[in-house]
Design an enzyme around this catalytic site. Structure first.
Site, PDB file in Angstrom:
ATOM      1  CD  GLN A 237      -3.085  -0.937   2.231  1.00  0.00           C
ATOM      2  OE1 GLN A 237      -3.321  -1.948   2.877  1.00  0.00           O
ATOM      3  NE2 GLN A 237      -3.687   0.217   2.496  1.00  0.00           N
ATOM      4  NE  ARG A 384     -13.955   0.931   3.029  1.00  0.00           N
ATOM      5  CZ  ARG A 384     -14.409   0.405   1.898  1.00  0.00           C
ATOM      6  NH1 ARG A 384     -14.395  -0.893   1.729  1.00  0.00           N
ATOM      7  NH2 ARG A 384     -14.866   1.162   0.941  1.00  0.00           N
ATOM      8  CB  CYS A 385     -10.823   3.538  10.156  1.00  0.00           C
ATOM      9  SG  CYS A 385      -9.675   2.732  11.268  1.00  0.00           S
ATOM     10  CD  GLU A 760      -9.258   4.771   5.436  1.00  0.00           C
ATOM     11  OE1 GLU A 760      -8.995   5.808   6.023  1.00  0.00           O
ATOM     12  OE2 GLU A 760      -8.435   3.867   5.198  1.00  0.00           O
TER      13      GLU A 760
END
Lengths: 806, 284
Positions: A237, A384-385, A760
């Site tokens: 990522q 996902r935050c 997110e």
């Protein structure tokens, strides 16, 4: 304007720029199975690596005998810590300033830990050889409870740190303690709590879970001994960060390392960290001189690569009798597992947990987080935050509900009473953030109206009466959430990872015929960057999005950047894209003025061209300007039309939203049904509404999974109980709720196009909405707090404990 | 997730399959749909040296409904069970239950024979077959023999089938009266937290016969004679259902797992059975 020129609106629409629900350009290849993922990479002579992993959560490694494995035809090598030690690669630094064993160095600290790395001619032989490696273990006492880990006589987990009481984030107060991180004013907060009219207190646990992307982690490492160049294709990522860290660890010069992130099948934070598999594949390629592939399977992914959450958040919230919040206190015990491998900015060992005052104007607050080692897998990534923001949002949204119970007040009213007001922005929070913009009351009122909140409460009251009268066995829960995210890390002055500043970048080349290529320091894992960043550029430089190629993920060609996670791509790289576009436009303006034989200031930008002020028939389109830039000698102006921007944002962005979940609960079986889920997001300027909607659907579905069943569970001796998708809950289309999406638009005042990031928000917002719905269903029967995940038996247990089974 | 190496065989007749099973003994396993066995092999929990794939044996496929008797070939898929009009008419219970097994993709491959012969307590068909009082035909080197479904299951993954035998077909009489298959599961694709198969016949407002079998609540399916008897002669009122539930609860032996503790499973078993009885009664 001549007759041939379409009107402004028509030309603008043709660009497919900001606000256009442009179809994703990536989908043609993905939906046809033509993506190119790490495991699709095949190279001549490529070898395969596979791990021998620990069956124990805590054990001394007495001996490793690989003779039988090495004797198996097709096995090239079996690496152990002893082989890596001379290279000083048996341990590696983590992103959190700790270090982690690459291969077991004398002991293992969690089930699934990497013990030896088998290299073979194919993955089948490698798997067979793994079984032939004989490892002798001596079991040690296991600690899976972070509170027990801090007991005085608790077993020492990290013997390598013994006597070293100064950690990466300050002093350690216990041998299993990692750090204490404090924010806010402790004394003032305790004073507020001591004199408050009402104080609600609760332990809020956010259980351990896992990002579980469809594609697991993996890489192909290829050391070319002729030119000395190392190429690594991997599920990264943050490819540039990997290159720099790989260079620092290995001593290979950075220009001789090329990191390529090909198509990535979802990341959600799982692919931010550095894993032993990468190091082992690289070493194996250096040793063998041929490419080595390592790809983990699903069980390895769930057991060994980065988990998320596992926060025990003890809270106290103070208020006046009429519901004005006066103070917030939080002490978090953070279970980091065996190594501190969180992927947080260096100065934030608990991420942005200090956003835990949420959407509320809380004048006084204090937060302390203690990081603790246990015999569990390392990680603690932002699933996902933004960094620990889901934990923070869950905490405050539970505390609000608990306070509402304490006050005997409607939870929607309590929220509205305490929201930061529109005119208070930019708002300075008690825990140190400057919220950029927001209009919470407008969003909240819109949400309550959309779901018919008053009627829902009436229906709920009737349901409770019916339940008590024995007419129904189903309860109705109304789950409210108003969340505030903090994304877009971030300003280099306070955000870095291992010293790498968290700016991002975009480089644009306009081709002579008026099309373009843009390269970014980020990497899409499904977010649709190739679609949306082209839209930003289209609006900035007047070239149709369809004529702009987007490239990311190859460190040899892309400009340096810190990658994609924490919803930072749009706030940071999106801003860089706009700024680079503006540089292009600035040069284009000079060229246009020259071509039109006027002064620079005499032309103005109009959609896709520069027009002479007051003479609309005289203009040069971007296409014409691009051609001239390359092919016409213009005095005082270099040929070409390129720009690069490195963007260091002045502040984070603060997306927010109002989510409401209406849930039916079967008291007898613990089953639930989501009757309605309404998600209002305010992510500032909306680049592609269709992609936003898709992001909300995906994030809310992950939130649904987390709240209603997904967990990484351990038994008391550290065995992972949820190592397959039979037990680790991933919703199918059948379970996934239907979502109603909505929005308000409050642009970020400091972002070049006002965008805030959205990927997110739905995870941050939906988890408390689902959980609050469960709690709300049982509020009338005395429930204050029940820990997630709310799977069937745990909901059944709530009802059972409340005596609802007769 | 890579199995040990194994020999793959693809016989084209029952005799050839039985010959392979006889030759390799406990080193061989028949492969039907593969949705239980293959994952076990990939997890290296099942070590199979010789895999005998039954896909090429045409005689193992097919559904026959004749004179009130239903005969189903072992390699008939769940998808075929769902879509066979004659079967759906004769035994709608099969269709109702099959639609609750896994998901469409699995049901295209998963077979009745594999489901009943594997002996996995999580499978739905064994309990269903006990409820229907089905008879399994097993072919071995010495010919065929029949075993009642109610006698077939010994423990988890242990059945009356010998290593050299092949389960070739399942036979039962089409039931009369009402039916229901009630299953609680965590998600699509999951095994049951608790499931109940119920058949009920009524006459003059009274229950004249009942059959009850429970799934995934012990290491074998549980056919509850006592629970069935509790209903017979009753008007299927709450007291009778309560008595059947109580009898069932003393017959099952659920174990704690990620689906929940024993107390919860026992409770849910009672709920799904009561619901199944009510639904079956309403259809009787």
């Amino acid at each position: 304007m001549n007759e041939m020129t379409p009107p402004k609106e028509e030309r603008s629409a043709a660009l497919k720029g900001l606000g256009c629900s442009r179809k994703r350009v990536e989908d043609a290849r993905f939906t046809q199975g033509k993506g190119n993922y790490v495991d699709d990479i095949k190279m001549p002579g490529m070898l395969f690596g596979d791990f021998v992993r620990s069956p124990y959560a805590h054990a001394r490694v007495k001996s490793i005998n690989a003779d039988k494995a090495k004797a198996l035809p097709g096995v090239i090598a079996v690496l152990t810590a002893a082989d890596l030690a001379p290279l000083n690669l048996h341990w590696m630094p983590t992103l959190a300033g700790d270090k982690q064993m690459v291969l077991a160095d004398g002991k293992v600290l969690f089930q699934g830990q990497e013990v030896a790395f088998v290299v073979a001619t194919d993955r089948y032989v490698a798997a067979d050889a793994v079984e032939l490696v004989e490892v002798e273990y001596e079991e040690l006492p296991v600690i899976v409870d972070p509170f027990k880990a801090l007991a005085k006589d608790a077993t020492v987990l990290r013997e390598d740190l013994e006597g070293n009481m100064e950690g990466a984030h300050g002093p350690r107060r216990h041998h299993n303690h990692i750090f204490t991180w404090e924010q806010g004013d402790k004394e003032a907060t305790e004073k507020v709590l001591g004199s408050a009219e009402v104080v609600a207190e609760e332990m809020v646990f956010y259980h351990r879970t896992h990002p579980c992307p469809i594609e697991t982690c993996g890489c192909v490492a290829s050391m070319d001994k002729v030119n000395g160049k190392l190429t690594v294709w991997g599920t990264f990522q943050a490819p540039h960060a990997v290159r720099t860290v790989a260079s620092l660890i290995s001593g290979i010069a950075e220009h001789n390392i090329r990191i390529i992130s090909p198509d990535i099948g979802g990341g959600f934070g799982n692919k931010v960290g550095v894993y032993p598999g990468y190091i082992c594949a690289i070493v194996a390629s250096i040793v063998t001189g041929v490419p080595v592939k390592w790809v983990e399977d699903r069980m390895e992914n769930l057991m060994a690569t980065a988990f998320a959450r596992d926060y025990w958040m003890k809270g106290k919230i103070a208020a006046t009798k009429d519901g004005r919040i006066t103070g917030l206190w939080c002490h978090t015990t953070a279970d980091h597992g065996a190594f501190d491998a969180c992927a947080d900015p260096s100065k934030f060992p608990a991420g942005f947990m200090n956003i835990c005052t949420g959407s509320y104007d809380i004048p006084t607050a204090y937060l302390a987080v203690d990081g603790v080692y246990t015999n569990k897998a390392p990680g603690g990534v932002a699933y996902r935050c933004s960094f620990r923001v889901t934990e923070a949002a869950y905490f405050i949204e539970r505390m609000i509900e608990v306070l509402a119970i304490e006050l005997g007040m409607d939870a929607a009213e309590l929220r509205a009473k305490n929201f930061i007001r529109k005119e208070q922005f930019p708002y300075q929070s008690a825990l140190g953030w400057e919220y950029d913009s927001g209009d919470y009351h407008t969003a909240w009122d819109k949400a309550l109206k959309a779901v018919g909140y008053e009627d829902l409460r009436k229906e709920q009251a009737q349901r409770i009466a019916d339940f008590k009268a024995g007419k129904t066995r189903k309860l109705l829960g109304i789950g409210l959430t108003h969340f505030t995210e903090i994304v877009g890390a971030g300003p280099v002055k306070n955000c870095d990872i291992l010293g790498l500043g968290m700016f991002d970048s975009c480089e644009i080349r306009i081709h002579p015929t008026g099309s373009a290529i843009a390269r970014l320091g980020t990497i899409s894992q499904g977010q649709g960057h190739a679609t949306t960043f082209a839209q930003i550029l289209a609006s900035e430089i007047g070239i149709p999005a369809d004529d702009i190629t987007l490239e990311e993920g190859d460190t040899d060609t892309a400009p340096y950047g810190l990658g994609t996670y924490g919803s930072r791509s749009t706030p940071v790289a999106g801003a860089a894209t706009a700024m680079a576009g503006r540089k292009i436009r600035a040069k284009a303006q000079m060229i246009a003025a020259y071509l039109l034989e006027v002064h620079d200031g005499d032309v103005e930008w109009e959609v896709d061209r520069f027009v002479v002020k007051g003479a609309p028939e005289r203009f040069k389109t971007m296409k014409e300007i691009a051609f001239a830039a390359y092919n016409q000698a213009i005095p005082g102006i270099e040929p070409g039309l390129e720009a690069v921007s490195y963007y260091d944002p002045p502040n984070m962005t603060y997306p927010f939203g109002a989510y409401i979940c209406v849930m039916e609960i079967d008291v007898d079986t613990g089953e639930h049904e989501i009757r309605q889920f309404y998600a209002l997001d305010d992510c500032g300027t909306r680049i592609n509404p269709m992609i936003i909607e898709g992001q909300v659907h995906g994030g809310a579905t992950e939130g649904y999974a987390i709240a209603m069943g997904q967990e990484i569970a351990y038994d008391e001796i550290g065995n992972v109980k949820t190592g397959t998708l039979m037990d680790f809950f991933l919703p199918t289309a059948w379970e996934t709720p239907h979502y109603i999406t909505d929005h308000t638009v409050t642009p970020s005042p400091h972002h070049p196009i006002g965008a805030k990031g959205v990927g997110e928000s739905p995870n941050v917002g939906s988890v408390p909405a689902f959980s609050n719905a469960v709690h709300d269903a049982f509020r009338a029967f005395g429930l204050r707090q029940a820990h997630m995940p709310h799977d069937h038996w745990r909901i059944w247990k709530i009802a059972n404990d409340l005596g609802l089974h007769g | 997730m890579i199995p040990n190496s194994f020999q793959y065989h693809r016989p084209d007749s029952v005799d050839a399959a039985v010959a392979l099973l006889t030759q390799y003994g406990d080193e061989a396993r028949p492969l039907a749909g593969g949705h239980s066995l293959i994952p076990m092999m990939k997890l290296r929990m099942a070590d199979v040296q010789h895999l005998v794939d039954l896909q090429a044996i045409g005689s193992l496929k097919g559904i026959a409904v004749a004179g009130g008797t239903v005969t189903i070939g072992a390699m008939t898929t769940q998808h075929e069970l769902i879509n066979d009009a004659a079967l759906a008419k004769a035994v709608p219970l099969i269709r109702e239950a099959s639609l609750q097994i896994a998901d469409p993709q699995v049901r295209y491959a998963g077979t009745l024979g594999g489901n009943v012969a594997n002996g996995d307590p999580g499978n739905d068909m064994p309990g269903l077959m006990q409820c229907l009082d089905a008879v399994y035909t097993l072919s071995g080197p010495d010919g065929a023999r029949e075993v009642a479904a109610r006698d077939f299951y010994e423990a988890a993954y242990f059945t009356a089938r010998e290593d050299n035998e092949l389960l070739v077909s399942v036979r039962f009489d089409a039931p009369k009266g009402g039916y229901a298959y009630e299953k609680q599961k965590r998600k699509i694709g999951d095994y049951a937290t608790a499931a109940a198969a119920v058949l009920i016949e009524k006459s003059g407002g009274k229950c004249t016969s009942a059959s009850i079998a429970m799934t995934n609540l012990a290491d074998t399916p549980v056919w509850c004679a006592a629970a069935s008897e509790a209903l017979v002669g009753s008007s299927l009122d709450d007291a009778a259902i309560g008595a059947a539930v109580a009898a069932m609860k003393s017959a099952i032996d659920p174990q704690e797992d990620n689906r929940g503790p024993v107390e919860f499973k026992t409770h849910v078993a009672g709920v799904v059975l009561a619901r199944a009885i009510s639904r079956a009664a309403s259809r009787a």
